[in-house]
Scaffold this active site. Structure first.
Site, mmCIF file in Angstrom:
data_model
loop_
_atom_site.group_PDB
_atom_site.id
_atom_site.type_symbol
_atom_site.label_atom_id
_atom_site.label_comp_id
_atom_site.label_asym_id
_atom_site.label_seq_id
_atom_site.Cartn_x
_atom_site.Cartn_y
_atom_site.Cartn_z
ATOM 1 N N ASP A 227 3.234 -2.054 -3.888
ATOM 2 C CA ASP A 227 1.999 -1.785 -3.146
ATOM 3 C C ASP A 227 1.758 -2.929 -2.148
ATOM 4 O OD1 ASP A 227 -0.371 -0.684 -2.235
ATOM 5 O OD2 ASP A 227 -1.267 -0.394 -4.206
HETATM 6 C C1 NOJ Z 1 -3.001 -0.019 -1.013
HETATM 7 C C2 NOJ Z 1 -3.252 1.126 -1.954
HETATM 8 O O1 NOJ Z 1 -3.390 0.643 -3.267
HETATM 9 C C3 NOJ Z 1 -2.158 2.175 -1.927
HETATM 10 O O2 NOJ Z 1 -2.562 3.263 -2.705
HETATM 11 C C4 NOJ Z 1 -1.854 2.592 -0.520
HETATM 12 O O3 NOJ Z 1 -0.855 3.585 -0.514
HETATM 13 C C5 NOJ Z 1 -1.421 1.364 0.259
HETATM 14 N N1 NOJ Z 1 -2.505 0.402 0.282
HETATM 15 C C6 NOJ Z 1 -1.014 1.692 1.677
HETATM 16 O O4 NOJ Z 1 -2.115 2.015 2.435
#
Ligand code: NOJ
Length: 637
Positions: A227
């Site tokens: 992430d």
């Molecule tokens: C952080 C989030 O936790 C995740 O779900 C998301 O896909 C990413 N950012 C990218 O935006």
């Protein structure tokens, strides 16, 4: 490929970060997140040795916005999840996107956590069915899916986003992992490793999750992306002192691609110094290239610059109609007659196009959303009304990422406002829009009709009016427990028994002094405008069935649920667990025998020796919710 180019394939950047342009020029980026459209992507692809994989958060629609995933889960209809993902994928693909960071398959038992909106609620069986459906919907329409956030991110302590998770291996295996397993079995191309630390080991450096379980047990062949900056955050977690150390831990554990923080570029030096085996890098690169190939990217790096697709309002409306839950309907206040009654449509969400989108709305446009006030055009003022529709709840910013709430009450002064409406003595229909269950105890006691609408997307207003005026008979059921008060959370139906089950007459039992026992509305609950009767349960170790009759006077659909319990085992087992569900459509007076298969796995639990089923008595319930139903038993020999 040079070592640097290989690490580039493992690096995902955002086009507006300063490192991006120079890295792209040298061929040191493998993927981008968020793009400026298909022309811009095509321009970037020209001249690259290996095309970029373009990722984006397409969570519940791209331009046509569908209900939030928690709402779609309320339909208990995986085909609707698949349909919505299919439409979203086609629109996203037309905009040059290859890969979505969805489905979010985190089980959530704590409604304070804002991300409960993005998933399918509290149950692993419902969550698994939805997970597989989204994967099919996205991937059979040209967009790679990404099951996230691996794993147990939804168990954040106190419902606070990004917070620590401490759970047993059994809870991990039985509750949090099944939807991921289901996504893997459905062929999901990628997974995203989570932010949180799980039992002291951050998920994005967790060998047990990323390699032992995912690769060795489940034979997952795709790749894992960390992430957003989760690799660099290993420093904050206190398990690495530098980006390089964080990167080494992450890639060794099994994070193949690093999102946004460019930490994997530091690995070249580590390989050259002999601190990291080049085979670890090659393994990750192979996984990424295999998926790029699977997506057809190696043969067709650019996308058609065709016109954007027009909105699929029909699909959005159909899904939204089934994503609402009728919680209360005293004296059949609903459906409302279409004429002859003066209606006031009031409340902060009655006409807010912006909020209809819900959290994570990709390229959805507020101006394209229809509100319920727009549909009920002749709304009058409260004083003149015969009936009041109050549309209350949360703004779209109150759920989703980084949107945990310490109180899950109706925000601000809304309850007071509702009290003033009820005080007029006129019948009030409460429509709750929210990204999480809200503790609406006062409303449940004083308002005659309540519809839990969540956020329904582009076609919110039409779908709501369809239900309020009876063109559609509501059929959704809760995918999460609705608590009476914030202090009850985490609260979920498949809890373990206690040595002192709650008893209002016995002080020394498990309960609160200041709140009634149990949830306000249980998991699986939802009313319709007709009436279903259950009879004649029959149970064997391999199957269970019951007869369901539509005893009302209009056609309707019932979501029939089967639960199993293992009352005496070597370890405490949940009081009951959902093991199957079916949506059945019945004409007035019609009945059907609904049959469920019981598999060996339905009777198993996670032990120190893996999955086992113990002989003895099992209970089976078939019913309309987790809190009621017919009961049968069988012996497992
Ligand atoms: C952080 C989030 O936790 C995740 O779900 C998301 O896909 C990413 N950012 C990218 O935006």
């Amino acid at each position: 490929m040079t070592l640097e180019e290989k690490l580039g394939q493992l690096t995902q950047l955002v086009p507006d970060q300063p490192e991006f342009a120079p890295a792209l020029e040298k061929g040191l980026v493998g993927s981008i997140l968020n793009s400026g459209g298909v022309e811009q992507v095509n321009q970037m692809q020209r001249g690259l040795k290996v095309p970029l994989l373009v990722g984006y958060d397409v969570i519940h629609g791209y331009r046509t916005i569908f209900p939030i995933p928690l709402a779609i889960a309320s339909s208990w209809d995986p085909q609707l999840a698949e349909l919505s993902a299919g439409v979203a994928a086609k629109e996203a693909r037309a905009a040059g996107i290859h890969w979505t960071f969805a489905p979010m398959v985190d089980i959530a038992r704590d409604a304070r956590w804002g991300r409960i909106a993005e998933g399918a609620g509290e149950d692993p069986v419902l969550g698994s069915a939805m997970a597989a459906a989204y994967v099919r919907g996205f991937q059979s329409n040209g967009v790679l899916a990404c099951a996230k956030h691996y794993a147990a991110y939804g168990a954040a302590e106190a419902g606070r986003d990004y917070n620590t998770v401490e759970i047993s291996e059994r809870t991990l295996r039985e509750i949090y992992l099944p939807p991921f397993r289901s996504a893997v079995d459905a062929g999901v191309a990628t997974l995203m490793s989570a932010f949180e630390s799980l039992n002291g080991v951050p998920a994005s450096a967790n060998h047990h999750l990323l390699t032992d379980i995912l690769r060795k047990e489940w034979k997952f062949k795709g790749f894992v992306v960390g992430d957003w900056e989760a690799v660099a955050e290993l420093i904050h977690h206190g398990i690495a002192a530098s980006n390089q150390e964080a990167a080494k831990k992450a890639i060794t554990a099994g994070v193949d691609m690093d999102m946004r923080d460019n930490s994997y570029s530091t690995l070249a030096a580590a390989v050259r110094k002999g601190e990291l085996s080049p085979a670890v890098v090659d393994r990750a690169v192979r996984r990424v290239l295999r998926i790029k190939d699977q997506a057809g990217l190696l043969d067709h790096p650019t996308s058609n610059e065709s016109d954007a697709l027009s909105l699929d309002r029909d699909a959005a409306r159909r899904v939204a109609q089934r994503s609402m839950v009728l919680l209360k309907n005293d004296n059949d206040l609903l459906p409302l007659p279409k004429s002859g009654r003066k209606i006031a449509v009031v409340g902060p969400l009655a006409d807010s196009k912006h909020d209809m989108l819900g959290p994570w709305s990709a390229q959805g446009k507020a101006e394209e959303c229809v509100t319920v006030r727009e549909v009920i055009r002749d709304s009058v003022a409260v004083d003149d009304a015969d009936v009041i529709i109050a549309v209350l709840g949360e703004t779209r910013e109150m759920s989703g990422e980084a949107a945990s709430r310490a109180s899950i009450d109706l925000p601000g002064d809304q309850e007071k406002f509702l009290e003033s409406l009820v005080a007029t003595g006129k019948p009030v229909v409460l429509v709750v829009m929210s990204g999480r269950p809200l503790a609406i105890s006062w409303a449940a006691a004083h308002v005659p009709a309540i519809v839990q609408a969540w956020f329904l997307g582009t076609e919110s207003g039409h779908a709501l009016a369809d239900v309020l005026f009876g063109d559609v008979n509501p059929s959704g059921k809760l995918p999460v427990t609705i608590p009476r008060a914030t202090g009850q959370v985490p609260i979920y139906y498949n809890h373990l028994p206690t040595g002192r089950p709650p008893d209002p007459k016995d002080k020394y039992t498990s309960k609160y002094l200041d709140t009634e026992i149990g949830p306000l509305y249980p998991f699986g609950f939802g009313l319709t405008y007709t009436k279903f009767e259950y009879s004649d349960i029959r149970v064997t170790p391999q199957a269970a069935s019951a007869t369901i009759k539509n005893a009302g006077n209009r056609e309707g659909e019932e979501i029939v649920q089967m639960y199993i319990g293992d009352p005496v085992a070597s370890v405490s087992r949940p009081v009951k667990e959902l093991k199957g569900f079916q949506r059945v459509a019945l004409q007035p007076g019609e009945s059907k025998r609904v049959e469920f298969t019981i598999t060996r796995h339905d009777l198993e639990f996670w032990s120190d020796h893996g999955w086992i089923a113990e002989p003895g008595e099992f209970k089976v319930w078939i019913g309309p919710s987790s809190a009621s139903g017919l009961e049968g038993t069988f012996q497992l020999h």
